[in-house]
Design a protein around this motif. Structure first.
Motif, short mmCIF file in Angstrom:
data_model
loop_
_atom_site.label_atom_id
_atom_site.label_comp_id
_atom_site.label_asym_id
_atom_site.label_seq_id
_atom_site.Cartn_x
_atom_site.Cartn_y
_atom_site.Cartn_z
N GLN A 3 3.96 56.13 -18.97
CA GLN A 3 5.41 56.03 -18.79
C GLN A 3 5.90 54.77 -19.46
OE1 GLN A 3 6.89 56.59 -14.75
NE2 GLN A 3 4.92 57.46 -14.15
N ARG A 4 7.20 54.75 -19.81
CA ARG A 4 7.83 53.55 -20.37
C ARG A 4 8.73 52.94 -19.32
NH1 ARG A 4 8.24 53.23 -26.30
NH2 ARG A 4 6.85 54.82 -27.11
N TRP A 5 8.73 51.59 -19.29
CA TRP A 5 9.49 50.87 -18.28
C TRP A 5 10.33 49.78 -18.94
CZ3 TRP A 5 8.59 52.20 -13.09
CH2 TRP A 5 7.45 52.97 -12.84
N HIS A 6 11.50 49.52 -18.39
CA HIS A 6 12.22 48.30 -18.75
C HIS A 6 11.41 47.15 -18.14
CE1 HIS A 6 15.79 51.08 -18.77
NE2 HIS A 6 15.92 50.48 -19.96
N PRO A 7 11.34 45.98 -18.78
CA PRO A 7 10.58 44.86 -18.20
C PRO A 7 11.01 44.55 -16.77
CG PRO A 7 11.20 44.33 -20.44
CD PRO A 7 11.89 45.63 -20.10
N GLY A 8 12.28 44.62 -16.47
CA GLY A 8 12.76 44.31 -15.12
C GLY A 8 12.51 45.42 -14.11
N CYS A 9 12.18 46.62 -14.61
CA CYS A 9 11.93 47.75 -13.71
C CYS A 9 10.44 47.96 -13.42
CB CYS A 9 12.48 49.03 -14.31
SG CYS A 9 14.27 49.03 -14.50
N PHE A 10 9.61 47.33 -14.23
CA PHE A 10 8.16 47.50 -14.08
C PHE A 10 7.70 46.59 -12.95
CE2 PHE A 10 3.73 46.89 -15.95
CZ PHE A 10 3.28 48.09 -15.45
N ARG A 11 7.70 47.14 -11.72
CA ARG A 11 7.41 46.38 -10.51
C ARG A 11 6.36 47.09 -9.66
NH1 ARG A 11 11.13 42.46 -9.11
NH2 ARG A 11 12.90 42.31 -10.50
N GLU A 17 6.72 42.92 -7.01
CA GLU A 17 6.47 41.87 -7.99
C GLU A 17 6.62 42.45 -9.40
OE1 GLU A 17 2.91 38.89 -9.54
OE2 GLU A 17 2.53 40.22 -7.86
N LEU A 18 7.20 41.64 -10.30
CA LEU A 18 7.30 42.05 -11.71
C LEU A 18 5.89 42.13 -12.30
CD1 LEU A 18 10.36 40.01 -12.99
CD2 LEU A 18 10.16 42.49 -12.85
N LEU A 19 5.61 43.18 -13.03
CA LEU A 19 4.26 43.41 -13.55
C LEU A 19 4.16 43.22 -15.07
CD1 LEU A 19 3.34 46.61 -11.50
CD2 LEU A 19 2.74 44.25 -11.01
N GLU A 20 5.22 42.75 -15.68
CA GLU A 20 5.23 42.64 -17.14
C GLU A 20 4.11 41.74 -17.66
OE1 GLU A 20 8.24 41.61 -20.84
OE2 GLU A 20 8.81 41.05 -18.81
N HIS A 21 3.81 40.63 -16.99
CA HIS A 21 2.82 39.68 -17.50
C HIS A 21 1.62 39.51 -16.57
CE1 HIS A 21 5.49 38.60 -20.73
NE2 HIS A 21 6.47 38.38 -19.85
N VAL A 22 1.40 40.44 -15.69
CA VAL A 22 0.24 40.37 -14.80
C VAL A 22 -0.55 41.68 -14.90
CG1 VAL A 22 1.31 38.78 -13.15
CG2 VAL A 22 1.53 41.22 -12.78
N SER A 23 -1.79 41.63 -14.44
CA SER A 23 -2.58 42.86 -14.50
C SER A 23 -2.01 43.86 -13.51
CB SER A 23 -4.05 42.58 -14.20
OG SER A 23 -4.20 42.04 -12.92
N SER A 24 -2.00 45.11 -13.94
CA SER A 24 -1.42 46.16 -13.10
C SER A 24 -2.34 47.37 -13.09
CB SER A 24 -0.04 46.54 -13.61
OG SER A 24 -0.14 47.05 -14.93
#
Length: 192
Positions: A3-11, A17-24
């Protein structure tokens, strides 16, 4: 995740928690942070009850107990605390069974008793009958005598007079002590 996510929606679906820069991680098409994913979906160590996130762990598959998982360092004898596995046992999960047998070819020597794993030495010391004289465990297959309200190692069950082992387990009893025929005859002659 497919799936594609907006950076602010990828939680994270749990803590937000925002997941843009952490392991998910993904589970059933939902995103999770590292902590929430492992807290909710990772196997739990039977000993410490925490999530197992290490690559190396042990799965105990026992008929009576079912399936259990352990951190590698938490798989040890319930009595003495000695680990069953050397620290460098390989990578990935290891599945072992506790069948009550100590196979000489088996690298993992343990048995499960009342829900806990025991090493061979502790199992023998705690569960096997003890010799009335030397107090050592009498293991299965050892030659032993059952007499005078207990078990004896074959070599420990001796005549009280001459201290020699009996040729066969028959003996004469005097003051709750075993005697061979020659020693018992001597006792009777001395009484007359």
């Amino acid at each position: 995740m497919g799936q594609r996510w907006h950076p602010g929606c990828f939680r994270c679906s749990v803590c937000n928690e925002l997941l843009e820069h952490v392991s998910s991680f993904e589970h059933e098409r939902k995103p999770y942070c590292h902590l929430d994913y492992h807290e909710n979906f990772a196997p739990r160590c039977y000993h410490c009850k925490t999530a197992i996130i290490d690559e190396r762990f042990i799965t105990l598959d026992d008929e009576a107990l079912g399936k259990r998982t352990y951190h590698e360092q938490h798989f040890f004898c319930a009595e003495c605390g000695d680990p069953f596995l050397p620290p460098s046992c390989g990578s990935g999960g290891l599945t072992v069974t506790g069948d009550g047998e100590f196979d000489l070819d088996d690298d993992v020597g343990f048995t499960v008793y009342k829900g806990h794993p025991y090493c061979e030495a502790c199992h023998v010391r705690l569960r096997m009958p003890k010799c009335k004289r030397c107090k050592k465990s009498i293991r299965d297959g050892m030659r032993a005598v059952e007499a005078l309200g207990g078990k004896w190692c074959w070599e420990c069950f001796v005549c009280e007079g001459c201290k020699k082992p009996f040729d066969d387990p028959s003996f004469f009893l005097r003051d709750n002590k075993p005697f061979c025929e020659p020693c018992f005859s001597l006792i009777l002659r001395n009484e007359v």
